[in-house]
Motif scaffolding. Sequence first.
Motif, PDB file in Angstrom:
ATOM      1  N   ARG A   1       4.637 -33.504 134.466  1.00 25.49           N
ATOM      2  CA  ARG A   1       5.480 -34.005 134.924  1.00 25.49           C
ATOM      3  C   ARG A   1       4.654 -34.100 136.078  1.00 25.49           C
ATOM      4  NH1 ARG A   1       9.626 -35.105 133.051  1.00 25.49           N
ATOM      5  NH2 ARG A   1       9.663 -33.167 131.782  1.00 25.49           N
ATOM      6  N   ALA A   2       4.789 -35.262 137.170  1.00 22.12           N
ATOM      7  CA  ALA A   2       4.286 -35.221 138.209  1.00 22.12           C
ATOM      8  C   ALA A   2       5.593 -35.095 139.307  1.00 22.12           C
ATOM      9  CB  ALA A   2       3.047 -36.477 138.630  1.00 22.12           C
ATOM     10  N   VAL A   3       5.008 -34.065 140.207  1.00 23.05           N
ATOM     11  CA  VAL A   3       5.953 -33.640 141.171  1.00 23.05           C
ATOM     12  C   VAL A   3       5.774 -34.699 142.447  1.00 23.05           C
ATOM     13  CG1 VAL A   3       6.893 -31.865 140.205  1.00 23.05           C
ATOM     14  CG2 VAL A   3       5.154 -31.638 141.570  1.00 23.05           C
ATOM     15  N   TRP A   4       4.727 -35.100 143.166  1.00 17.56           N
ATOM     16  CA  TRP A   4       5.025 -34.789 144.293  1.00 17.56           C
ATOM     17  C   TRP A   4       3.576 -36.037 144.984  1.00 17.56           C
ATOM     18  CZ3 TRP A   4       1.519 -33.086 147.917  1.00 17.56           C
ATOM     19  CH2 TRP A   4       0.228 -32.024 148.071  1.00 17.56           C
TER      20      TRP A   4
ATOM     21  N   ASP B   1       7.330 -29.440 146.273  1.00 16.24           N
ATOM     22  CA  ASP B   1       7.613 -30.692 146.873  1.00 16.24           C
ATOM     23  C   ASP B   1       6.675 -31.296 147.798  1.00 16.24           C
ATOM     24  OD1 ASP B   1       8.170 -28.900 149.107  1.00 16.24           O
ATOM     25  OD2 ASP B   1       9.926 -28.382 148.911  1.00 16.24           O
ATOM     26  N   GLY B   2       5.873 -30.742 148.034  1.00 18.38           N
ATOM     27  CA  GLY B   2       4.892 -31.620 148.966  1.00 18.38           C
ATOM     28  C   GLY B   2       5.459 -31.504 149.802  1.00 18.38           C
TER      29      GLY B   2
ATOM     30  N   MET C   1      -1.744 -35.224 144.500  1.00 16.12           N
ATOM     31  CA  MET C   1      -0.713 -35.398 143.972  1.00 16.12           C
ATOM     32  C   MET C   1      -1.020 -33.798 143.341  1.00 16.12           C
ATOM     33  SD  MET C   1      -0.189 -37.436 140.784  1.00 16.12           S
ATOM     34  CE  MET C   1      -1.216 -36.971 139.563  1.00 16.12           C
ATOM     35  N   ALA C   2       0.297 -33.455 143.001  1.00 18.11           N
ATOM     36  CA  ALA C   2       0.910 -32.177 141.836  1.00 18.11           C
ATOM     37  C   ALA C   2       1.365 -32.689 141.190  1.00 18.11           C
ATOM     38  CB  ALA C   2       1.103 -31.434 143.379  1.00 18.11           C
ATOM     39  N   VAL C   3       1.032 -31.766 139.735  1.00 16.12           N
ATOM     40  CA  VAL C   3       1.555 -32.688 138.626  1.00 16.12           C
ATOM     41  C   VAL C   3       1.785 -31.147 137.746  1.00 16.12           C
ATOM     42  CG1 VAL C   3       0.730 -34.624 138.156  1.00 16.12           C
ATOM     43  CG2 VAL C   3      -0.731 -32.208 137.591  1.00 16.12           C
TER      44      VAL C   3
END
Lengths: 1186, 76
Positions: free
Chosen positions: A606-609, A973-974, B65-67
């Motif tokens: 799941r991409a989060v940020w 959370d970026g 981008m983070a997953v």
Amino acid sequence: MHGAVGEALGYGWMRLDNLVSRYPVKAGFSGSAVWSPVYQAVIGMVSQAHTATGDARALSVRAIDRLLPDQELHHLIDWSLEAADETSLTSWGWSLDTDPEAGRHWHPRARGVGTAAERGFRFRGRAAALREITQWITAVSPHRQALVVTGAPGSGKSAVLGRIITTADREIAAELPPGDTAIRAPLGAISCAVHAKGKTALEVAQEIARAASAAMPKQVIDLLPSLRASLEARPDRTFTLVVDALDEAGTTDEARAIIHHIMVPLAETCADLRVRVMVGTRRRDDAGDLLGAFGRTARIVDLDAPAFTSVADLTAYALSTLQLQGDERAGNPYADDDVARPVAERIAALADGNYLVAGLVARAHGMHDATAVDPCRMSFPVTVDSSLREYLRLLPDIGLLSAEKLLTPLAYAEAPGLSIGLWRTALTALFSTAPAESELFGFARSSAANFLVETTSAEDVDGVTFRLFHQALSDSLRTVRADVALSVSDERELARAYIVVGAQTGWAAAPAYLLRSLGVHAGRGGVIDELLAEDEYPLYADLRRLVPQARLAVTDKGRQRARLLRHTPRALDAPAAERAALFSVTEVQEDLGTTYRASEIAAPYRAVWSTVAPSTEVAVLEGHRKQVAALCSLRSGGRELLASVGDDGIRLWDPGTGDTVRTFTKPSGWIGALCAVTMGGRTCLAGAGQDGDLRIWDPETGAPVRTLRGRDQPIDQLCAFYVEGRALLASRGRGRRVTVWDPDSGAAVRSFRARTHAIEGMGAVEAEGRTLLALLTRHEEGRCKVRLWDPITGDTVRAFFTYDSPDHLAVLHCEGGPLLATSESIGDHDPIVLWDLTGREVQVLEGGEGTLFELVGVRFGDRTLLAAGYGDDESGTAVLWDPAAGREIRRLEGHDGWVGALCTVESAEGTLMASAGADCTVRLWDLDTCAEPDQLGEPGAWIGSLAALEVHGRIAVASSGMAGKVEVHDVADGTLLGRIDLPHASVTSLCTVEISDRECLAIASGDREEGAIQIWDPSTGGVIRCLTGPRIDTLCTADIDGRPSLAFATREEKTNRVSVWDLPTDEVIQSISSEEGLIRELCALDVGGRHLIAVLTGHFGIWPGEFSGGVVSLWHPTSGEMVDSLASPTPSSALYASSTPRTGPSWLSQAITRRTRTIWSVQVRCGSSIQLTAAGLTYRIFTMDG
Amino acid sequence: MNGIEPVRFATCAGMASVGQTERSVRVWAADDLRQMMEIPVRREVFSVAQAGDHLVFGLDNGGVMAVRLVEGGGRR
């Protein structure tokens, strides 16, 4: 459940790919049989379920026989089709009694009744048509034509063909009532009957192949050779094929594919094998004319034509229907022929040749009249509407609902129809009440209603479904309904009711009808926003149907969801879990909310940020693995498609959904030019390139249609145009030649050859009342000339010299007259000069940045624009100018490499700009919504280095994307945790290093000459150490006798050495000096407690980023002693290396080649000495298409 | 291909490879290089790093981008 046999897994195992995600194979299915509908046999046994994907593994029958010899399954598998005799082979083929369509379609149509449940033999008429058909069947020499039975809705096309098919069947013929003296087909005359409704061309081809005992075609175009081979083995047999409901094939594309690749070729080329072809179809479908697609191959039997319209036929049909023959009613006043005949004659006269109207009227009288009606007093309008209304008026109500109301939901139903549950839901939505299921079922199966209602098989996913048997009935009921309610209101109520059903059921378990068709209802009802608000619906819905409807959204959330769907074309064929993951990626990148990134829906990731800026494109079409050389739009199957070609093949895209409609292979060698061309009235796709030949493909199948042998190779440009209504095609090659072709005949009409220099550009232009080709030719001293050349006469009508040395030419069809645009490729901002056809300079436009790759005139509605593609290996831009205003109007940024192909394409969103090039993507842009040039911000750099670290107890990641800065984000959370200023703009490498038990971040930055390593302490937020010196390109943590260190190197010949910065002593050790080439990458390695440095060396190529060679070596960091080295098996590749000391010494590094996309695994053997060995395999990375 | 990175999630060791033109990240099993997962990133990918149970990708235009891998797991 349905699926496909996938990959062979060895030892008799095969993979089963579950194609219906709602019903995955689960634990407990072991032992289930694997049934092949193609072979009509059990071919294996399910043995293992893959719970994550719903796929499974199965054992073949042969494998089971090996494992369970006592079962003696070999008796089954020893037999093969080839061993069967002629009798067996015949029975293997088609027969009416085993045809699943027999009960649903052929029998009831042939008997002149609505459904199989209705008794009686009422079809009597169409003597002339039947006579024509039987003569066709029995002709000694088959014609090289297809017999096409056509007519208006209700004219009896299916009845005629059904009569032929059923009376050719021995058993049916024996059951016909004695009074049935109408024309019959000869017994055994039909070899194969296919009801094409809802089917693909391949399914139709496979049914035909099965009937002929021919090899099963894997593609439609395989049918012809397969059928010929089978029929040549049995020359004494005729093969008569009937295909009905062609206009109701799965899609309009499929209908045309059936014509072009089955019906026409069989008729034209297999008459010598006694093949006869008959087709039943309406004249048109949603995509337009169907009969024209047959060309001269069609021999038409038009049931509406006077020659085939007989009042006597219709009278006979009306008579049998009045008498309800086969299902007689006690007290029917028309039982007496003398009474019934005048009434039947009157009905036939009033029905004006329409069998549906005659049937409705006659049946209403036959079912309800207590006394015979006076024919002289009979009067009814000749419409299906009025006849149906009267017919329904006489049917009994159920509760508060009339028959008309009961059937109204079916008039709105999409194929394949409504289940009884959804039918009731729809009734409640429209009329606030619904009968009990049993009552509604009884109504549908009643004698009166089942004349109108078609029941599909219980094998359907939703169980038994119902719909009106004739489209004309649906049209009629909706017309009637329009008197009291707007269609849009009904659709709105239906959609809302269906949404409630889906939401209550849960979309994962919702009826298949809702997943397929609810989007269409919601779109028609203006409530697509309400459907799009259902977060789980897009996970399970048929996105090919939903995406075009989603564009109708009007609310912010609806539009956001529509954009999400449009930007996720990969979701079209993905199962729900994967869709959730894909949507989460789109969501974070396009700033489209948090639904899927925050949801609890199962997903593999799941991409989060994300920090990326939302894209300005309408859609990015992914699929090509090589750069895209050309684009063109074309109409196929009634819709506009986009064609693209790369070195990996040709793709056809649906611009409305982003779906790849079709891929087809191209010849060896590159294709650099595409265009749409008209051949025999059909739009085909032409392509040309390296070998100089022009190839023409059928866009509906991807099959090659014709090859025009060129004399000029390679070809850089194609151009289609018309001269006095005749379609022509021009090719421009590097051999200084332009050739004009007639694509229909394949002949070269005329050619132009430049004497000494290249022809740089070409375009068709209207001038002086004729079509000319504008040619840009190069001359002495680099001067260029524009020549207006007549492609028919070969005369040069006019010519003028340009300035400088342009190598691009575009034609602009402006309102005030055509203009020509010329420009040079090389040099930033090279101007584009606009000329009129007299050679007068009209306008000079400031060019874009970088090398010019494409220059083309495009139309947007009534505007003509000039479009150009620029760029380099890193980025690309399309620039559009308004030539009338003389200014740039749009700059389309986003490509990650030069833009070399541009065209416009029509979609539901209107006219879109399509662009493609080096980055393998095709991008669609809406000029009305994308950013103005001055609204675009400065793009950041690509991020080549990342490092994970801990900051105040939070896991963070440092990235190198901004000039002169490193940013640190909280990975959860970026959140931006820190921004580190650097002494140099370019960040070349990041890694973490432990200093005094604190994890710090080491940052290498530099410019052309100088560099620095800074060590940033996250606990203080400050830089605690800094080493300056020459530029540093790569950096890694090292260990020197337990002391933390940093190994670093520069990719430069003078300083081609690895140095080690011993942090406790602050000493820099000049350590490793490789003579194997330039140092590319470093990584630390722990091999059995020995801390080593792995180095990857090679040579840089002439292209940016190219790196050839590749030697992996292991070194002691302090002594500079090499432990071992190993050369890569792919020496001409760029290489990257990495390693993981924490996973133990069993493997060291992998190298990825740039061109062949392989992973090379190097293993470290740790014994008395340390050795490097190739792991023995080179693994190919399969790209997205596998 | 722009890079590879060792990754470990739960008990599963592997590596992630990032592709420029294919615009995807692929995760491979360390032992037999079997592909375990593909993450279409929609952009060119230039670098990858594991941070906790997240994979972080370095993209073009300064994008990160983070997953999160749903299985969860170990190494940071």
